[in-house]
Write an enzyme that holds these catalytic residues in place. Structure first.
Site, short mmCIF file in Angstrom:
data_model
loop_
_atom_site.label_atom_id
_atom_site.label_comp_id
_atom_site.label_asym_id
_atom_site.label_seq_id
_atom_site.Cartn_x
_atom_site.Cartn_y
_atom_site.Cartn_z
N ASP A 264 0.83 -1.20 0.00
CA ASP A 264 0.00 0.00 0.00
C ASP A 264 0.87 1.26 0.00
O ASP A 264 1.97 1.26 0.54
CB ASP A 264 -0.91 -0.02 1.24
CG ASP A 264 -2.09 0.93 1.09
OD1 ASP A 264 -2.31 1.46 -0.01
OD2 ASP A 264 -2.81 1.13 2.09
N LEU B 277 11.48 -20.80 -3.05
CA LEU B 277 10.60 -19.74 -2.56
C LEU B 277 9.25 -19.92 -3.27
O LEU B 277 9.23 -20.18 -4.47
CB LEU B 277 11.20 -18.36 -2.88
CG LEU B 277 10.37 -17.12 -2.52
CD1 LEU B 277 10.17 -17.00 -1.01
CD2 LEU B 277 11.05 -15.83 -3.03
N HIS C 97 3.35 3.35 -8.83
CA HIS C 97 3.14 1.93 -9.14
C HIS C 97 4.38 1.32 -9.80
O HIS C 97 4.74 0.17 -9.53
CB HIS C 97 1.92 1.75 -10.04
CG HIS C 97 0.63 2.08 -9.34
ND1 HIS C 97 0.36 1.69 -8.05
CD2 HIS C 97 -0.46 2.79 -9.74
CE1 HIS C 97 -0.84 2.13 -7.69
NE2 HIS C 97 -1.36 2.80 -8.69
C1 FPP Z 1 -1.48 0.30 -3.41
O1 FPP Z 1 -1.06 1.62 -3.51
C2 FPP Z 1 -1.05 -0.43 -4.54
C3 FPP Z 1 -1.85 -1.00 -5.49
C4 FPP Z 1 -3.30 -0.96 -5.56
C5 FPP Z 1 -1.24 -1.72 -6.58
C6 FPP Z 1 -0.06 -2.51 -6.20
C7 FPP Z 1 0.77 -2.64 -7.36
C8 FPP Z 1 2.11 -2.72 -7.34
C9 FPP Z 1 2.95 -2.77 -6.15
C10 FPP Z 1 2.86 -2.73 -8.60
C11 FPP Z 1 2.59 -3.79 -9.55
C12 FPP Z 1 2.42 -5.13 -9.01
C13 FPP Z 1 2.61 -6.20 -9.74
C14 FPP Z 1 2.25 -7.56 -9.27
C15 FPP Z 1 3.21 -6.07 -11.08
P1 FPP Z 1 -2.18 2.71 -3.65
O2 FPP Z 1 -2.34 3.03 -5.09
O3 FPP Z 1 -3.40 2.21 -2.95
O4 FPP Z 1 -1.55 3.91 -2.91
P2 FPP Z 1 -2.35 4.98 -2.05
O5 FPP Z 1 -3.01 4.21 -0.94
O6 FPP Z 1 -1.27 5.88 -1.56
O7 FPP Z 1 -3.32 5.64 -2.96
#
Ligand code: FPP
Length: 235
Positions: A12, A123, A29
Site C-alpha cells: 500500500d 521460494l 506503481h
Molecule cells: C497500493 O497503492 C497499490 C496497489 C493498488 C497496486 C499494487 C501494485 C504494485 C505494487 C505494482 C505492480 C504489481 C505487480 C504484481 C506487477 P495505492 O495506489 O493504494 O496507494 P495509495 O493508498 O497511496 O493511494
C-alpha cells in the site's frame, strides 16, 4: 532470528508516495513494482519460504480508467520479467484471485509463468490479482456445493481441511506474519480465512520505500511476539 515461514504483504501507499514527490500515481506503481522484484530476492536471502502479496483487489477496478490501464500495462511487463526472477530465485509463482476478469493475453502470461516455475521450490511466491477474500470464499463454496450436490463430498464430512482445499490458496500454509505498509490499519478483504492466527505488523513506510532493512525490522518485531494461540502463555 526466527524467520516467519510465510509472510503476506499488503502493498500500500504507491499513490501517496508519488504524490508526495509531485509525481503521478503511475510513477508510484512503477516504483512499487520494482520494489516487488527486490523484495523477492530479500525474502529468499533471509530464508522465508512463502511470500504472498496483494497487488490488485476486486475493488481496485473502481479506480480511474487511466490508473487501471496503467496497472494492467505494468502487470503485463512484470509477468514477463518475473520469468527471470523465478529462475534466479528458484521460485514457484502462483496467482490467486479471479483471473478470468483479465484480458486473455494477461491470463496467458499468468499460465505461462505458473507452468514455467511449477517445479521450483526454494521460494513460493503468490500474487493476489483481482483478489478479494469474500469472493475467494464464495467461489470455493460454490464449487464445494456442486461437489456436495453431485455426491462427490458428503456434507457431514466437510471439515477445515476439505474447505481449505477449495480456496485459491489450497496447499499453501497459512501466513505467520502480515505486513501492511503506508499507515492504514485494515485487512481490506485479504486472506480472511487464512489469517485467523497471523501476527500483524503495520508501518507508516510506503511500499516503494519498504526495503530490506524495513523487512528485517519487521521480522525483529515478529520475534518479540509470543505465538501460542489458545494455549497457556509463558510456559
Ligand atoms: C497500493 O497503492 C497499490 C496497489 C493498488 C497496486 C499494487 C501494485 C504494485 C505494487 C505494482 C505492480 C504489481 C505487480 C504484481 C506487477 P495505492 O495506489 O493504494 O496507494 P495509495 O493508498 O497511496 O493511494
Amino acid at each position: 532470528m526466527n524467520v516467519p515461514n510465510h509472510i503476506a504483504i499488503i502493498l500500500d501507499g504507491n499513490g501517496r508516495w508519488a504524490k508526495a514527490k509531485g509525481m503521478p500515481r503511475s510513477y508510484g506503481h512503477v516504483k512499487g513494482c520494482a520494489n516487488l522484484e527486490t523484495i523477492c530476492d530479500d525474502m529468499k536471502e533471509l530464508g522465508v519460504k512463502y511470500l504472498t502479496v496483494y497487488a490488485f483487489s476486486t475493488e481496485n477496478w473502481k479506480r480511474s480508467r487511466e490508473e487501471v490501464e496503467g496497472l494492467m500495462k505494468l502487470f503485463r511487463s512484470y509477468l514477463k520479467k518475473c520469468l527471470k526472477i523465478a529462475e534466479r530465485n528458484k521460485m514457484r509463482v502462483r496467482v490467486i484471485g479471479d483471473t478470468k476478469a483479465f484480458d486473455q493475453d494477461i491470463q496467458d502470461r499468468i499460465a505461462q509463468l505458473e507452468e514455467f516455475s511449477k517445479d521450483y521450490d526454494e521460494l513460493y511466491f503468490q500474487i493476489a490479482l483481482n483478489y478479494g477474500s469474500r469472493d475467494e470464499i464464495l467461489r470455493g463454496v460454490r464449487r464445494l456445493a456442486q461437489d456436495a450436490a453431485s455426491g462427490k463430498v458428503k456434507p457431514e464430512e466437510i471439515d477445515e481441511e476439505i474447505f481449505e482445499s477449495y480456496l485459491d490458496t489450497a496447499g499453501i500454509p497459512d501466513p505467520d506474519f502480515m505486513i501492511r505498509t503506508s499507515g492504514e490499519l485494515r485487512l481490506s478483504n485479504y486472506l480472511l480465512w487464512q489469517m485467523a492466527y497471523t501476527e500483524f505488523y503495520f508501518t507508516d513506510v510506503a511500499w516503494p520505500d519498504f526495503d530490506k532493512s524495513e523487512l528485517i525490522k519487521a521480522i525483529e518485531k515478529y520475534n518479540e511476539r509470543d505465538r501460542r494461540y489458545g494455549g497457556v502463555k509463558g510456559e
